[in-house]
Design an enzyme around this catalytic site. Structure first.
Site, PDB file in Angstrom:
ATOM      1  N   LYS A 119       0.819  -1.217   0.000  1.00 54.37           N
ATOM      2  CA  LYS A 119       0.000   0.000   0.000  1.00 54.37           C
ATOM      3  C   LYS A 119       0.849   1.261   0.000  1.00 54.37           C
ATOM      4  O   LYS A 119       0.428   2.289  -0.517  1.00 54.37           O
ATOM      5  CB  LYS A 119      -0.989  -0.006   1.176  1.00 54.37           C
ATOM      6  N   LYS A 201      -5.534 -10.271  -7.164  1.00 56.41           N
ATOM      7  CA  LYS A 201      -6.827 -10.580  -6.536  1.00 56.41           C
ATOM      8  C   LYS A 201      -7.849  -9.496  -6.862  1.00 56.41           C
ATOM      9  O   LYS A 201      -7.476  -8.346  -7.113  1.00 56.41           O
ATOM     10  CB  LYS A 201      -6.665 -10.766  -5.026  1.00 56.41           C
ATOM     11  N   LYS A 204     -11.562  -4.200  -4.126  1.00 58.69           N
ATOM     12  CA  LYS A 204     -12.534  -3.123  -4.293  1.00 58.69           C
ATOM     13  C   LYS A 204     -11.882  -1.784  -4.568  1.00 58.69           C
ATOM     14  O   LYS A 204     -12.524  -0.862  -5.046  1.00 58.69           O
ATOM     15  CB  LYS A 204     -13.474  -3.046  -3.083  1.00 58.69           C
TER      16      LYS A 204
HETATM   17  P1  ATP Z   1      -8.875  -3.031  -0.502  1.00 54.63           P
HETATM   18  O1  ATP Z   1      -8.956  -3.053  -1.997  1.00 54.63           O
HETATM   19  O2  ATP Z   1      -9.389  -1.745   0.111  1.00 54.63           O
HETATM   20  O3  ATP Z   1      -7.572  -3.486   0.053  1.00 54.63           O
HETATM   21  P2  ATP Z   1     -10.180  -5.569  -0.438  1.00 54.63           P
HETATM   22  O4  ATP Z   1     -11.290  -5.676  -1.436  1.00 54.63           O
HETATM   23  O5  ATP Z   1      -8.903  -6.209  -0.780  1.00 54.63           O
HETATM   24  O6  ATP Z   1      -9.962  -4.064  -0.036  1.00 54.63           O
HETATM   25  P3  ATP Z   1     -10.418  -6.025   2.418  1.00 54.63           P
HETATM   26  O7  ATP Z   1     -11.305  -5.025   3.083  1.00 54.63           O
HETATM   27  O8  ATP Z   1      -8.957  -5.848   2.564  1.00 54.63           O
HETATM   28  O9  ATP Z   1     -10.798  -6.151   0.867  1.00 54.63           O
HETATM   29  O10 ATP Z   1     -10.805  -7.466   2.885  1.00 54.63           O
HETATM   30  C1  ATP Z   1     -12.014  -7.857   3.466  1.00 54.63           C
HETATM   31  C2  ATP Z   1     -12.093  -9.359   3.533  1.00 54.63           C
HETATM   32  O11 ATP Z   1     -12.372  -9.872   2.231  1.00 54.63           O
HETATM   33  C3  ATP Z   1     -10.805 -10.037   4.006  1.00 54.63           C
HETATM   34  O12 ATP Z   1     -11.113 -11.148   4.817  1.00 54.63           O
HETATM   35  C4  ATP Z   1     -10.166 -10.458   2.716  1.00 54.63           C
HETATM   36  O13 ATP Z   1      -9.280 -11.516   2.861  1.00 54.63           O
HETATM   37  C5  ATP Z   1     -11.377 -10.817   1.863  1.00 54.63           C
HETATM   38  N1  ATP Z   1     -11.104 -10.621   0.453  1.00 54.63           N
HETATM   39  C6  ATP Z   1     -10.761  -9.462  -0.146  1.00 54.63           C
HETATM   40  N2  ATP Z   1     -10.565  -9.640  -1.462  1.00 54.63           N
HETATM   41  C7  ATP Z   1     -10.793 -10.949  -1.708  1.00 54.63           C
HETATM   42  C8  ATP Z   1     -10.735 -11.764  -2.880  1.00 54.63           C
HETATM   43  N3  ATP Z   1     -10.432 -11.265  -4.049  1.00 54.63           N
HETATM   44  N4  ATP Z   1     -11.011 -13.074  -2.776  1.00 54.63           N
HETATM   45  C9  ATP Z   1     -11.356 -13.592  -1.585  1.00 54.63           C
HETATM   46  N5  ATP Z   1     -11.411 -12.901  -0.436  1.00 54.63           N
HETATM   47  C10 ATP Z   1     -11.135 -11.597  -0.478  1.00 54.63           C
END
Ligand code: ATP
Ligand code: LTN
Length: 336
Positions: A119, A201, A204
């Protein structure tokens, strides 16, 4: 008051940041599992809005994302009667314990966190202290409730290991204070990949809106995103090497329909990628349809939402204050 909390079941804590709109990855990798765990554990879930400002948020969008996340989790089946479900910033013990834990967390440990490294590269104009100490706040979230188990995606495993180290260090100095939590990493849907770059991955905060599907996307948007999903030059719908895009779509189809990859391959034998993408789009639309209907009811029922998050925060404060008092007493603070 949540009826499960207080019974002698194991305690689960988890949270998701309202840093954008909740994606299919968040749903399959996290939310859907939370819902399933509610009968067997004392579940405590939070919208981690304090964590979210480690990356700059637009105030208006941020407020909407927090409320939407709260309503969406309820719509997905997080039950505020069975579980304790609150908004992190409503419970002041989190920031307080995080400060104390910061003083028991080493610079070197935080510097090794891959999320911080990723990040700070991505937001190189805003490498703030909160981004660096993010894991101490996460440790506070978990340790305040003496959680036994923490369901997270693989990407959060390192933070959980650090939480355990901080807890063990504190217990070592002051005697038994914190329960040492275990990670729980679900294998199904644990890594949904980007629809535009299957080596990354689904996230969002990805600027390319075609990379992710939001749970609240309109059916036609969901279909459009799946139709545009990046695949390869092969034509056979089957898991294989170098077929990251198709593997991901099969993974999504399998998570949503509970069919195995083999069953899916058999079903689409002789059909092309186009038909398969449409079928995945349709299956995802069917999965999110009832969630969207419940969400629309909830988001228009402001009184119910406010009452639910207020009551939950009050209860969360009561539980977490016990741990915070214990910690402060051990450190030597004069309690009022
Ligand atoms: P950001 O983009 O703001 O980092 P993010 O979409 O990666 O957000 P987080 O808020 O970091 O999501 O994660 C929330 C939960 O969702 C965590 O338990 C994370 O492991 C899970 N998660 C996030 N992205 C994925 C994905 N692509 N596949 C499966 N699980 C996910
Ligand atoms: N960092 C987590 C969100 C989070 C969390 C927590 C997860 C904040 N506090 C406590 C589990 C336990 C993430 O998923 N990005």
């Amino acid at each position: 008051m949540p009826e499960n909390v207080g019974e002698k079941k194991k305690v689960i804590f988890s949270a998701i940041q309202p840093s954008g709109t909740i994606t299919l990855g968040n749903y399959l990798g996290a939310l859907r599992n939370w819902v399933k765990l509610q009968d067997d554990y004392n579940c405590i879930f939070a919208v981690a809005d304090l964590h979210a400002i480690t990356v700059r948020q637009d105030p208006k969008a941020f407020k909407q994302n927090i409320l939407n996340a709260y309503a969406l989790f309820l719509a997905c089946g997080v039950d505020p009667v069975k579980s304790l479900f609150f908004i992190q910033s409503h419970v002041h013990t989190h920031a307080e314990l995080a400060w104390i834990l910061n003083c028991y967390t080493q610079f070197g440990e935080l510097s090794r966190m891959t999320q911080f490294k990723d990040k700070s590269q991505k937001h190189s104009d805003n490498v703030n202290a909160g981004l660096f100490t993010y894991p101490s706040l996460m440790a506070a979230d978990i340790l305040l409730y003496q959680a036994d188990v923490v369901p997270v995606g693989v990407d959060q495993k390192q933070h959980l290991e650090l939480t355990r180290n901080i807890a063990e260090r504190f217990n070592g100095i002051y005697g038994n204070t914190f329960k040492i939590p275990e990670p729980y990493i679900s294998t199904v849907g644990s890594k949904v990949m980007s629809l535009q770059d299957p080596t990354k991955k689904m996230s969002k905060s990805d600027e390319n809106v075609n990379a992710w599907v939001a749970i609240l996307d309109k059916p036609e948007t969901i279909m459009k995103k799946f139709k545009r999903a990046v695949t390869d030059s092969d034509t056979v719908v089957k898991v294989g090497e170098g077929k990251g895009g198709i593997n991901n779509l099969i993974g999504i189809m399998s998570a949503v329909t509970s069919k195995t990859a083999e069953q899916i391959a058999a079903e689409f034998e002789g059909k092309g990628y186009g038909d398969f993408k449409t079928a995945v789009g349709e299956a995802v639309i069917e999965e999110v349809r009832p969630i969207q209907e419940r969400f629309n009811d909830l988001i228009n029922n402001k009184d119910y939402l406010v009452e639910t998050y207020r009551k939950s925060a009050e209860f969360a404060l009561k539980i977490s204050q016990r741990t915070l008092d214990k910690v402060m007493k051990k450190v030597g603070y004069v309690l009022k």
